[in-house]
Design a protein around this motif. Structure first.
Motif, PDB file in Angstrom:
ATOM      1  N   GLN A  22       0.227  -0.945   0.067  1.00 12.88           N
ATOM      2  CA  GLN A  22      -0.093   0.105  -0.049  1.00 12.88           C
ATOM      3  C   GLN A  22       1.036   1.278  -0.132  1.00 12.88           C
ATOM      4  OE1 GLN A  22      -3.276   0.176   2.833  1.00 12.88           O
ATOM      5  NE2 GLN A  22      -4.369  -0.336   1.582  1.00 12.88           N
ATOM      6  N   THR A  23       0.541   2.113  -0.845  1.00 13.88           N
ATOM      7  CA  THR A  23       1.521   3.523  -0.856  1.00 13.88           C
ATOM      8  C   THR A  23       0.744   4.530   0.008  1.00 13.88           C
ATOM      9  OG1 THR A  23       1.209   2.610  -3.482  1.00 13.88           O
ATOM     10  CG2 THR A  23       1.934   5.539  -2.384  1.00 13.88           C
ATOM     11  N   PRO A  24       1.535   5.098   0.767  1.00 14.34           N
ATOM     12  CA  PRO A  24       1.015   6.298   1.873  1.00 14.34           C
ATOM     13  C   PRO A  24       1.323   7.226   0.866  1.00 14.34           C
ATOM     14  CG  PRO A  24       3.083   5.699   2.573  1.00 14.34           C
ATOM     15  CD  PRO A  24       2.976   4.495   1.297  1.00 14.34           C
ATOM     16  N   VAL A  25      -0.239   8.075   1.718  1.00 15.32           N
ATOM     17  CA  VAL A  25      -0.440   9.362   1.773  1.00 15.32           C
ATOM     18  C   VAL A  25      -1.003   9.624   2.410  1.00 15.32           C
ATOM     19  CG1 VAL A  25      -1.755  10.851  -0.475  1.00 15.32           C
ATOM     20  CG2 VAL A  25      -0.657   8.265  -0.804  1.00 15.32           C
ATOM     21  N   LYS A  26      -0.414  11.751   2.926  1.00 14.34           N
ATOM     22  CA  LYS A  26      -0.502  12.248   3.607  1.00 14.34           C
ATOM     23  C   LYS A  26      -1.102  13.961   2.925  1.00 14.34           C
ATOM     24  CE  LYS A  26       0.541  13.087   8.275  1.00 14.34           C
ATOM     25  NZ  LYS A  26       1.651  12.339   9.673  1.00 14.34           N
ATOM     26  N   ILE A  27      -2.261  13.729   3.333  1.00 10.86           N
ATOM     27  CA  ILE A  27      -2.612  14.862   2.300  1.00 10.86           C
ATOM     28  C   ILE A  27      -3.668  15.784   3.981  1.00 10.86           C
ATOM     29  CG2 ILE A  27      -5.197  15.315   1.780  1.00 10.86           C
ATOM     30  CD1 ILE A  27      -4.782  13.207   0.354  1.00 10.86           C
ATOM     31  N   GLY A  28      -3.017  17.212   4.013  1.00 10.98           N
ATOM     32  CA  GLY A  28      -3.198  18.488   4.905  1.00 10.98           C
ATOM     33  C   GLY A  28      -3.946  19.509   3.944  1.00 10.98           C
ATOM     34  N   VAL A  29      -5.399  19.605   4.465  1.00 13.30           N
ATOM     35  CA  VAL A  29      -6.276  20.322   4.620  1.00 13.30           C
ATOM     36  C   VAL A  29      -6.002  21.617   5.595  1.00 13.30           C
ATOM     37  CG1 VAL A  29      -8.788  20.763   4.159  1.00 13.30           C
ATOM     38  CG2 VAL A  29      -8.082  19.067   3.760  1.00 13.30           C
ATOM     39  N   VAL A 309      -9.032  16.629  -4.872  1.00 13.96           N
ATOM     40  CA  VAL A 309      -8.378  15.292  -4.052  1.00 13.96           C
ATOM     41  C   VAL A 309      -8.982  14.043  -4.618  1.00 13.96           C
ATOM     42  CG1 VAL A 309      -8.866  13.715  -2.446  1.00 13.96           C
ATOM     43  CG2 VAL A 309      -8.388  16.030  -1.797  1.00 13.96           C
ATOM     44  N   LEU A 310     -10.293  13.809  -5.865  1.00 10.46           N
ATOM     45  CA  LEU A 310     -10.090  12.880  -6.369  1.00 10.46           C
ATOM     46  C   LEU A 310      -8.800  13.005  -7.496  1.00 10.46           C
ATOM     47  CD1 LEU A 310     -14.015  12.836  -7.433  1.00 10.46           C
ATOM     48  CD2 LEU A 310     -12.836  11.028  -6.199  1.00 10.46           C
ATOM     49  N   HIS A 311      -8.710  13.814  -8.058  1.00 14.83           N
ATOM     50  CA  HIS A 311      -8.218  13.947  -9.637  1.00 14.83           C
ATOM     51  C   HIS A 311      -6.824  13.520  -9.050  1.00 14.83           C
ATOM     52  CE1 HIS A 311      -7.498  15.222 -13.619  1.00 14.83           C
ATOM     53  NE2 HIS A 311      -6.537  15.810 -13.546  1.00 14.83           N
ATOM     54  N   TYR A 312      -6.281  14.244  -8.263  1.00 18.42           N
ATOM     55  CA  TYR A 312      -4.547  13.928  -7.497  1.00 18.42           C
ATOM     56  C   TYR A 312      -4.773  12.643  -6.359  1.00 18.42           C
ATOM     57  CZ  TYR A 312      -1.236  14.021  -3.236  1.00 18.42           C
ATOM     58  OH  TYR A 312      -0.372  13.559  -2.721  1.00 18.42           O
ATOM     59  N   LEU A 313      -5.793  12.263  -6.331  1.00 18.86           N
ATOM     60  CA  LEU A 313      -5.721  10.513  -6.243  1.00 18.86           C
ATOM     61  C   LEU A 313      -5.276   9.794  -6.760  1.00 18.86           C
ATOM     62  CD1 LEU A 313      -8.148   9.700  -3.592  1.00 18.86           C
ATOM     63  CD2 LEU A 313      -5.744  10.445  -3.178  1.00 18.86           C
ATOM     64  N   LYS A 314      -6.083   9.983  -7.955  1.00 21.10           N
ATOM     65  CA  LYS A 314      -6.214   9.517  -9.726  1.00 21.10           C
ATOM     66  C   LYS A 314      -3.943   9.824  -9.706  1.00 21.10           C
ATOM     67  CE  LYS A 314     -10.781   9.827 -11.060  1.00 21.10           C
ATOM     68  NZ  LYS A 314     -11.163  10.818 -12.247  1.00 21.10           N
ATOM     69  N   ALA A 315      -3.554  10.330  -9.603  1.00 18.95           N
ATOM     70  CA  ALA A 315      -2.333  10.935 -10.210  1.00 18.95           C
ATOM     71  C   ALA A 315      -1.789   9.997  -9.264  1.00 18.95           C
ATOM     72  CB  ALA A 315      -1.864  12.248  -9.861  1.00 18.95           C
ATOM     73  N   VAL A 316      -1.922   9.339  -7.960  1.00 11.72           N
ATOM     74  CA  VAL A 316      -1.251   9.237  -6.834  1.00 11.72           C
ATOM     75  C   VAL A 316      -1.422   7.784  -7.308  1.00 11.72           C
ATOM     76  CG1 VAL A 316      -0.501   8.488  -4.809  1.00 11.72           C
ATOM     77  CG2 VAL A 316      -0.951  10.854  -5.120  1.00 11.72           C
ATOM     78  N   GLU A 317      -1.985   7.210  -7.606  1.00  7.78           N
ATOM     79  CA  GLU A 317      -2.400   5.627  -7.639  1.00  7.78           C
ATOM     80  C   GLU A 317      -1.271   5.737  -9.136  1.00  7.78           C
ATOM     81  OE1 GLU A 317      -6.198   2.473  -9.154  1.00  7.78           O
ATOM     82  OE2 GLU A 317      -6.516   5.142  -9.471  1.00  7.78           O
ATOM     83  N   ALA A 318      -1.628   6.523  -9.991  1.00  2.34           N
ATOM     84  CA  ALA A 318      -1.117   5.857 -11.529  1.00  2.34           C
ATOM     85  C   ALA A 318       0.208   5.840 -11.172  1.00  2.34           C
ATOM     86  CB  ALA A 318      -1.577   6.617 -12.564  1.00  2.34           C
ATOM     87  N   LYS A 327       5.844  15.586  -9.483  1.00  4.18           N
ATOM     88  CA  LYS A 327       5.745  14.557 -11.140  1.00  4.18           C
ATOM     89  C   LYS A 327       4.154  13.846  -9.998  1.00  4.18           C
ATOM     90  CE  LYS A 327       9.968  11.819 -10.545  1.00  4.18           C
ATOM     91  NZ  LYS A 327      10.776  10.705 -11.053  1.00  4.18           N
ATOM     92  N   VAL A 328       4.130  13.949  -9.513  1.00  7.99           N
ATOM     93  CA  VAL A 328       2.851  13.768  -9.262  1.00  7.99           C
ATOM     94  C   VAL A 328       1.422  15.361  -9.574  1.00  7.99           C
ATOM     95  CG1 VAL A 328       0.068  14.210  -7.123  1.00  7.99           C
ATOM     96  CG2 VAL A 328       2.803  12.553  -6.912  1.00  7.99           C
ATOM     97  N   VAL A 329       2.135  16.144  -9.732  1.00  4.41           N
ATOM     98  CA  VAL A 329       1.231  17.193 -10.116  1.00  4.41           C
ATOM     99  C   VAL A 329       1.467  17.463 -11.843  1.00  4.41           C
ATOM    100  CG1 VAL A 329       1.303  19.743 -10.632  1.00  4.41           C
ATOM    101  CG2 VAL A 329       1.233  19.408  -8.608  1.00  4.41           C
ATOM    102  N   ALA A 330       2.780  17.252 -12.312  1.00  2.46           N
ATOM    103  CA  ALA A 330       2.360  16.765 -13.629  1.00  2.46           C
ATOM    104  C   ALA A 330       1.848  16.282 -14.347  1.00  2.46           C
ATOM    105  CB  ALA A 330       3.671  16.089 -14.030  1.00  2.46           C
ATOM    106  N   LYS A 331       1.277  15.047 -13.858  1.00  5.05           N
ATOM    107  CA  LYS A 331       0.400  13.260 -13.939  1.00  5.05           C
ATOM    108  C   LYS A 331      -1.031  14.203 -14.128  1.00  5.05           C
ATOM    109  CE  LYS A 331       1.119  10.145 -15.040  1.00  5.05           C
ATOM    110  NZ  LYS A 331       1.098   9.141 -15.809  1.00  5.05           N
ATOM    111  N   MET A 332      -1.107  14.667 -12.797  1.00  2.55           N
ATOM    112  CA  MET A 332      -2.639  15.490 -12.942  1.00  2.55           C
ATOM    113  C   MET A 332      -2.670  16.431 -14.048  1.00  2.55           C
ATOM    114  SD  MET A 332      -2.776  16.432  -8.311  1.00  2.55           S
ATOM    115  CE  MET A 332      -4.675  17.787  -9.073  1.00  2.55           C
ATOM    116  N   LYS A 333      -1.924  17.218 -14.653  1.00  2.00           N
ATOM    117  CA  LYS A 333      -2.076  18.042 -15.822  1.00  2.00           C
ATOM    118  C   LYS A 333      -2.027  16.683 -17.372  1.00  2.00           C
ATOM    119  CE  LYS A 333       0.961  21.824 -14.480  1.00  2.00           C
ATOM    120  NZ  LYS A 333       2.571  22.879 -13.893  1.00  2.00           N
TER     121      LYS A 333
END
Length: 401
Positions: A22-29, A309-318, A327-333
Motif C-alpha cells: 500500500q502506498t502511504p498518502v498524507k493529505i493536509g487540509v 482530492v479525487l483527481h490528485y488520488l488518480k495521479a498518485v495511483e498511476a 511528478k504528481v502535479v505533472a501527472k495531474m496535468k
C-alpha cells in the motif's frame, strides 16, 4: 490439517503482501477554521476531502490515505510555519484548500522548496497561475480573472458603466480589483474611485458612504466571506440599492447568500464555479455532504476540495507514489479532469484547472422554495472564456513561442 495451514499461510502472504504494497498518502487540509472564511472552507472542506477518499475507494486501489487539518488564521506566517512542519516533520505529501491569497502565495513557495504538492481551492489570486506559477501547484476552483470576466463583464453590459471599489487590503482584494478594472475598461466602463478596507473588518459604514457619494453606478465589493456579508448588510441599511446604485459582489458563495437571505440579497448578480442544485451529480453529492455538515449545502470551495482530492488520488495511483510533488502535479496535468461536480476539463501547463463558470442571480423571496434554494442561472460561461488565456498570464512554465 497441513493443507489448511499451507492455505492459510498462502492467504496471509497475499494479504500481507498487499498491505505492505500500500502506498502511504498524507493529505493536509489547511484553511480558516475560526474566522471570516470558516463557513466557505473550514471543517466542511475536511469533510469533502474524506468523502473524496471514500468515493475513490483508495484502500482498494492500494493507497493508505491519512488526512490532517489545521487553521492558518488567515496569516501567511502561520500558514507557512504549519506547511514547513507538515512537510519536514509530519510526512504530509500535499496541501489542499488554503483560502486567503496571501497565505496561498506563501504555501505556494514553501511547497515548491520542499517538492511537495499544493492543490488550491480556496484562494482567488490569479497570480498562482501567473507570475507565481509553480510546477508543484494546481489552482482548481476559481480565480480573480474568472470572477472579473463573469460578474464584471455582466454588470457593465447591464448598464453599470461607472464603478467604485471597496477592496480588502491584501493580495486577494488587490488582484480582484485589478482584474475587474481591466474587464470594466475593456467593456467600455470606467472606474471612478476605490478605497482599501482593513482585512477583516466589521464596520464598512465610512467606506460605503464614500462609495455612495461617488455617484458610481456600481459598487464593487472586492472582498469575501464575512467581510462581504457585513458590507452587503450595511449597504442595505444605508438604502444604497434603493438609491439607484448596484452592488456587485465579486466573490460570493452560497453560504454568504444563505446567511444574508434572499430578502437582503435578492437580485444580486454573481459568478460561481459550482452550485449544489446544478444537476443530478451536484445534488447527490450535496445531499450526502449536508448529512455530515448539519444540513448545510457545500460551497464551491468545499466542492473544489472534493474534486481536486479525487483527481490528485488518480495521479498518485498511476505513479504508485506521492513522494515527488512535481511528478504528481505533472501527472495531474496529463490526466483529463472528470468528476460529478465540475464535469470534464483539464489542467493547463500553468496549473490552472479549466471548467465552466456560471453567472447567477439571487432569487426573490417569493421564488425561493427553501433556505438553500438561492440562485437562478443566467448564463454558463465556458472555461476557455472564463479563465485568462494561457499565453497572457506571464507564467514562467509556459512556452510563449
Amino acid at each position: 490439517m497441513l493443507k489448511r495451514l499451507l492455505l492459510a499461510s498462502a492467504l496471509c502472504a497475499v494479504a500481507c503482501g498487499q498491505a505492505l504494497a500500500q502506498t502511504p498518502v498524507k493529505i493536509g487540509v489547511l484553511n480558516d477554521r475560526s474566522g471570516v472564511y470558516a463557513d466557505i472552507s473550514g471543517e466542511g472542506s475536511v469533510a469533502a476531502a474524506r468523502m473524496a477518499v471514500e468515493d475513490f475507494k483508495a484502500a482498494e486501489k492500494g493507497l493508505k490515505v491519512e488526512i490532517v487539518a489545521a487553521d492558518h488564521q488567515n496569516k501567511p506566517d502561520v500558514g507557512a510555519s504549519i506547511a514547513r512542519a507538515w512537510y519536514d516533520r509530519d510526512g504530509v505529501d500535499a496541501i489542499f484548500d488554503v483560502p486567503t491569497s496571501s497565505v496561498a502565495l506563501a504555501i505556494n513557495q514553501v511547497t515548491r522548496e520542499k517538492n511537495k504538492a499544493f492543490i488550491n481551492s480556496g484562494a482567488g489570486t490569479a497570480d498562482l497561475t501567473g507570475p507565481q506559477c509553480s510546477p508543484n501547484t494546481v489552482h482548481w476552483t476559481y480565480d480573480t480573472v474568472a470572477l472579473a470576466n463573469g460578474t464584471g463583464g455582466a454588470m457593465v453590459k447591464r448598464g453599470g458603466t461607472t464603478w467604485f471599489f471597496l477592496t480588502a487590503d491584501y493580495a486577494f482584494g488587490q488582484a480582484l480589483q485589478r482584474d475587474t478594472t481591466e474587464v470594466v475598461n475593456k467593456n467600455g466602463g470606467k472606474v471612478i474611485g476605490a478605497v482599501k478596507t482593513p482585512f477583516p473588518t466589521a464596520d464598512f459604514s465610512s467606506f460605503l458612504l464614500q462609495a455612495q457619494g461617488s455617484g458610481a453606478k456600481v459598487i464593487g465589493l472586492a472582498n469575501a466571506g464575512g467581510d462581504t456579508i457585513n458590507a452587503i448588510k450595511q449597504a442595505a441599511e444605508f438604502g444604497i440599492t434603493e438609491g439607484g446604485q448596484a452592488i456587485a459582489g465579486l466573490l460570493i458563495f452560497s453560504s454568504d447568500i444563505h446567511a444574508l437571505t434572499p430578502k437582503v440579497a435578492q437580485g444580486l448578480v454573481l459568478t460561481e464555479p459550482f452550485y449544489w442544485d446544478l444537476n443530478d451529480g451536484t445534488r447527490a453529492f450535496s445531499d450526502r455532504f449536508a448529512k455530515q455538515a448539519g444540513g448545510k449545502k457545500p460551497t464551491a470551495v468545499q466542492a473544489g476540495v472534493y474534486a481536486s482530492v479525487l483527481h490528485y488520488l488518480k495521479a498518485v495511483e498511476a505513479l504508485k507514489s506521492a513522494s515527488d510533488g512535481s511528478k504528481v502535479v505533472a501527472k495531474m496535468k496529463e490526466i483529463p479532469t472528470d468528476d460529478p461536480l465540475f464535469g470534464k476539463g483539464n489542467i493547463r501547463p500553468d496549473g490552472r484547472t479549466i471548467h465552466d463558470m456560471y453567472l447567477f442571480e439571487v432569487k426573490k423571496p417569493a421564488e425561493s422554495k427553501g433556505p438553500w434554494d438561492l440562485y437562478k442561472t443566467l448564463a454558463t460561461i465556458p472555461g476557455n472564456e472564463a479563465f485568462r488565456p494561457l499565453n497572457q498570464g506571464n507564467c514562467p512554465l509556459v512556452n510563449k513561442s
